[in-house]
Design a protein around this motif. Structure first.
Motif, PDB file in Angstrom:
ATOM      1  N   LYS A  38       4.439  -1.153   9.835  1.00  0.00           N
ATOM      2  CA  LYS A  38       4.098  -2.181   8.852  1.00  0.00           C
ATOM      3  C   LYS A  38       2.606  -2.188   8.519  1.00  0.00           C
ATOM      4  N   GLY A  39       1.756  -2.132   9.520  1.00  0.00           N
ATOM      5  CA  GLY A  39       0.320  -2.129   9.254  1.00  0.00           C
ATOM      6  C   GLY A  39      -0.109  -0.896   8.494  1.00  0.00           C
ATOM      7  N   ILE A  40       0.474   0.252   8.845  1.00  0.00           N
ATOM      8  CA  ILE A  40       0.164   1.500   8.137  1.00  0.00           C
ATOM      9  C   ILE A  40       0.577   1.384   6.671  1.00  0.00           C
ATOM     10  N   ASN A  41       1.758   0.825   6.413  1.00  0.00           N
ATOM     11  CA  ASN A  41       2.197   0.635   5.024  1.00  0.00           C
ATOM     12  C   ASN A  41       1.210  -0.224   4.247  1.00  0.00           C
ATOM     13  N   VAL A  42       0.723  -1.292   4.875  1.00  0.00           N
ATOM     14  CA  VAL A  42      -0.249  -2.163   4.205  1.00  0.00           C
ATOM     15  C   VAL A  42      -1.501  -1.370   3.854  1.00  0.00           C
ATOM     16  N   LEU A  46      -2.833  -0.659   0.084  1.00  0.00           N
ATOM     17  CA  LEU A  46      -4.188  -1.106  -0.254  1.00  0.00           C
ATOM     18  C   LEU A  46      -4.993   0.046  -0.831  1.00  0.00           C
ATOM     19  N   ASN A  47      -4.895   1.199  -0.208  1.00  0.00           N
ATOM     20  CA  ASN A  47      -5.627   2.360  -0.712  1.00  0.00           C
ATOM     21  C   ASN A  47      -5.155   2.743  -2.113  1.00  0.00           C
ATOM     22  N   ASN A  48      -3.839   2.660  -2.340  1.00  0.00           N
ATOM     23  CA  ASN A  48      -3.310   2.936  -3.681  1.00  0.00           C
ATOM     24  C   ASN A  48      -3.861   1.963  -4.714  1.00  0.00           C
ATOM     25  N   LEU A  49      -4.177   0.739  -4.268  1.00  0.00           N
ATOM     26  CA  LEU A  49      -4.742  -0.283  -5.160  1.00  0.00           C
ATOM     27  C   LEU A  49      -6.268  -0.248  -5.157  1.00  0.00           C
ATOM     28  N   GLU A  50      -6.825   0.806  -4.555  1.00  0.00           N
ATOM     29  CA  GLU A  50      -8.273   1.040  -4.514  1.00  0.00           C
ATOM     30  C   GLU A  50      -9.016  -0.030  -3.728  1.00  0.00           C
ATOM     31  N   VAL A  51      -8.374  -0.485  -2.648  1.00  0.00           N
ATOM     32  CA  VAL A  51      -9.002  -1.422  -1.718  1.00  0.00           C
ATOM     33  C   VAL A  51      -9.051  -0.741  -0.352  1.00  0.00           C
ATOM     34  N   LYS A  52     -10.241  -0.646   0.215  1.00  0.00           N
ATOM     35  CA  LYS A  52     -10.415   0.068   1.472  1.00  0.00           C
ATOM     36  C   LYS A  52     -10.016  -0.811   2.663  1.00  0.00           C
ATOM     37  N   SER A  53      -9.446  -0.156   3.663  1.00  0.00           N
ATOM     38  CA  SER A  53      -9.102  -0.840   4.904  1.00  0.00           C
ATOM     39  C   SER A  53      -9.254   0.156   6.040  1.00  0.00           C
ATOM     40  N   LYS A  54      -9.088  -0.331   7.256  1.00  0.00           N
ATOM     41  CA  LYS A  54      -9.124   0.540   8.424  1.00  0.00           C
ATOM     42  C   LYS A  54      -7.859   0.290   9.241  1.00  0.00           C
ATOM     43  N   GLY A 250       8.060  -5.562   1.790  1.00  0.00           N
ATOM     44  CA  GLY A 250       7.342  -6.728   2.316  1.00  0.00           C
ATOM     45  C   GLY A 250       5.908  -6.406   2.668  1.00  0.00           C
ATOM     46  N   ASP A 251       5.683  -5.229   3.251  1.00  0.00           N
ATOM     47  CA  ASP A 251       4.317  -4.804   3.573  1.00  0.00           C
ATOM     48  C   ASP A 251       3.502  -4.630   2.295  1.00  0.00           C
ATOM     49  N   SER A 252       4.150  -4.118   1.263  1.00  0.00           N
ATOM     50  CA  SER A 252       3.475  -3.935  -0.024  1.00  0.00           C
ATOM     51  C   SER A 252       3.087  -5.276  -0.632  1.00  0.00           C
ATOM     52  N   MET A 253       3.944  -6.276  -0.443  1.00  0.00           N
ATOM     53  CA  MET A 253       3.629  -7.614  -0.935  1.00  0.00           C
ATOM     54  C   MET A 253       2.368  -8.148  -0.263  1.00  0.00           C
ATOM     55  N   VAL A 254       2.246  -7.904   1.037  1.00  0.00           N
ATOM     56  CA  VAL A 254       1.042  -8.321   1.763  1.00  0.00           C
ATOM     57  C   VAL A 254      -0.183  -7.613   1.199  1.00  0.00           C
ATOM     58  N   ALA A 255      -0.081  -6.301   0.986  1.00  0.00           N
ATOM     59  CA  ALA A 255      -1.207  -5.540   0.447  1.00  0.00           C
ATOM     60  C   ALA A 255      -1.589  -6.041  -0.945  1.00  0.00           C
ATOM     61  N   GLY A 256      -0.575  -6.293  -1.776  1.00  0.00           N
ATOM     62  CA  GLY A 256      -0.860  -6.799  -3.120  1.00  0.00           C
ATOM     63  C   GLY A 256      -1.533  -8.154  -3.091  1.00  0.00           C
ATOM     64  N   PHE A 257      -1.061  -9.011  -2.182  1.00  0.00           N
ATOM     65  CA  PHE A 257      -1.696 -10.330  -2.033  1.00  0.00           C
ATOM     66  C   PHE A 257      -3.173 -10.177  -1.697  1.00  0.00           C
ATOM     67  N   ILE A 258      -3.476  -9.332  -0.725  1.00  0.00           N
ATOM     68  CA  ILE A 258      -4.875  -9.148  -0.317  1.00  0.00           C
ATOM     69  C   ILE A 258      -5.706  -8.648  -1.487  1.00  0.00           C
ATOM     70  N   ALA A 259      -5.201  -7.630  -2.190  1.00  0.00           N
ATOM     71  CA  ALA A 259      -5.951  -7.062  -3.312  1.00  0.00           C
ATOM     72  C   ALA A 259      -6.176  -8.098  -4.414  1.00  0.00           C
ATOM     73  N   GLY A 260      -5.124  -8.846  -4.752  1.00  0.00           N
ATOM     74  CA  GLY A 260      -5.258  -9.858  -5.804  1.00  0.00           C
ATOM     75  C   GLY A 260      -6.195 -10.973  -5.406  1.00  0.00           C
ATOM     76  N   TYR A 261      -6.107 -11.402  -4.157  1.00  0.00           N
ATOM     77  CA  TYR A 261      -6.985 -12.470  -3.667  1.00  0.00           C
ATOM     78  C   TYR A 261      -8.447 -12.016  -3.656  1.00  0.00           C
ATOM     79  N   LEU A 262      -8.693 -10.796  -3.214  1.00  0.00           N
ATOM     80  CA  LEU A 262     -10.067 -10.300  -3.164  1.00  0.00           C
ATOM     81  C   LEU A 262     -10.645 -10.098  -4.562  1.00  0.00           C
ATOM     82  N   ASN A 263      -9.786  -9.774  -5.531  1.00  0.00           N
ATOM     83  CA  ASN A 263     -10.268  -9.557  -6.895  1.00  0.00           C
ATOM     84  C   ASN A 263     -10.840 -10.821  -7.515  1.00  0.00           C
ATOM     85  N   SER A 264     -10.214 -11.972  -7.218  1.00  0.00           N
ATOM     86  CA  SER A 264     -10.611 -13.208  -7.911  1.00  0.00           C
ATOM     87  C   SER A 264     -10.970 -14.355  -6.984  1.00  0.00           C
ATOM     88  N   GLY A 265     -10.576 -14.257  -5.722  1.00  0.00           N
ATOM     89  CA  GLY A 265     -10.779 -15.371  -4.801  1.00  0.00           C
ATOM     90  C   GLY A 265      -9.750 -16.467  -4.956  1.00  0.00           C
TER      91      GLY A 265
END
Length: 301
Positions: A38-42, A46-54, A250-265
């Motif tokens: 699950k974490g790897i999927n996130v 995120l990387n596909n959405l151009e958001v870096k993670s570790k 579901g993991d993708s939904m989490v990644a999308g949430f993070i990307a969208g939240y970081l884009n606008s707050g």
């Protein structure tokens, strides 16, 4: 920085065939191998959405090496802990007239290896996001999520927790920034059957009252519900598409949430992009790509 943890990553070996006959030799039509967890999927989405993670977690043996190679091939940063013994698991997923799975157990995770992970997490600072996702291996303490959140409680790290059952209920006292059970898991938490969106909202609010700051409940084809930190309720539809793959949605939904939240707050923007991203993975053979996510985003209301 965004960090994801996958305690028990896997190589997912997916076999496609017309029908599976137990007790006989079966021949596949197609085979695919993915780095799973699950974490790897996130991290990958995120990387596909151009958001870096570790990506953090534990790997072992030649399968662990292949998991790390594949995750890095997607462009993700990794800092896995290599265990001295055992091998990372292989999960066999048979997609035929009836779908079947054989999931490996994974390597033993020693207390020394866990302590090494704790030390890596000690470097997180205020504003970092930590994604805790998935089940806890049998060789680890069952309260490991609680231990991590307790350890980092004073650092002002935003915790996103995507797990179920007691593991989820026990971390609510640490006020996770986001939790994301689906509607079936929500009903199981309270021992009830949820029959409509109104009941989903009612019980999602209970999770907020118990400590979660923001709650997203995914409901497959019926859309999703957000209860935000102010108690506001937002619902969404689901974009149109044919479901091809439920793994990683579901993991993708989490990644999308993070990307969208970081884009606008804004939590609502995270919710909207999360719905589009989860749908993009569900409608694809693999995980969501940026172009497809933003194509579907136009349909999310």
């Amino acid at each position: 920085m965004i960090y994801t943890i996958t305690f028990n990553p896997a190589l997912d070996y997916i076999v496609k065939m017309d029908e599976f006959n137990l007790g006989h030799v079966n021949r596949s039509n197609n085979e695919f191998v993915y780095a799973g967890g699950k974490g790897i999927n996130v991290s990958i989405v995120l990387n596909n959405l151009e958001v870096k993670s570790k990506a953090l977690g534990f790997i072992a043996g030649f399968t662990g090496d292949e998991i790390e190679r594949r995750v890095r091939e997607f462009g993700c940063h990794t800092e896995f802990i290599k265990l001295k013994e055992g091998m990372s698991r292989i999960n066999v997923k048979i997609k035929a007239d009836v779908e079947s799975e054989i999931n490996g157990g994974g390597p033993d995770i020693s207390s020394e290896a866990l302590e090494e992970l704790y030390k890596k997490l000690d470097t997180l600072t205020a504003g970092d996001i930590l994604v805790l996702a998935g089940s806890i291996p049998k060789t680890m303490p069952t309260d490991v999520y609680e231990r991590i959140m307790e350890r980092l409680q004073e650092k002002d790290v935003k915790f996103i927790v995507d797990t179920t059952g007691e593991s989820l209920l026990k971390v609510l006292k640490y006020n996770p920034f986001l939790i994301k059970p689906n509607h079936h898991e929500l009903g199981e938490l309270f021992g009830v059957r949820l029959n409509n969106k109104e009941e989903v909202i009612e019980y999602a609010k209970k999770l907020k009252d118990m400590g979660a700051q923001n709650v997203i409940i995914s409901m497959a084809g019926d859309g999703a519900v957000l209860i935000d930190s102010n108690g506001g309720v937002t619902t969404s539809n689901v974009p149109k598409g044919v479901v091809k793959n439920s793994v990683g949605a579901g993991d993708s939904m989490v990644a999308g949430f993070i990307a969208g939240y970081l884009n606008s707050g804004k939590i609502e923007d995270g919710f909207k992009l999360g719905v589009a991203t989860g749908s993009a993975s569900a409608f694809s053979e693999g995980l969501a790509t940026k172009d497809y996510v933003y194509e579907l985003l136009e349909q999310v209301k």
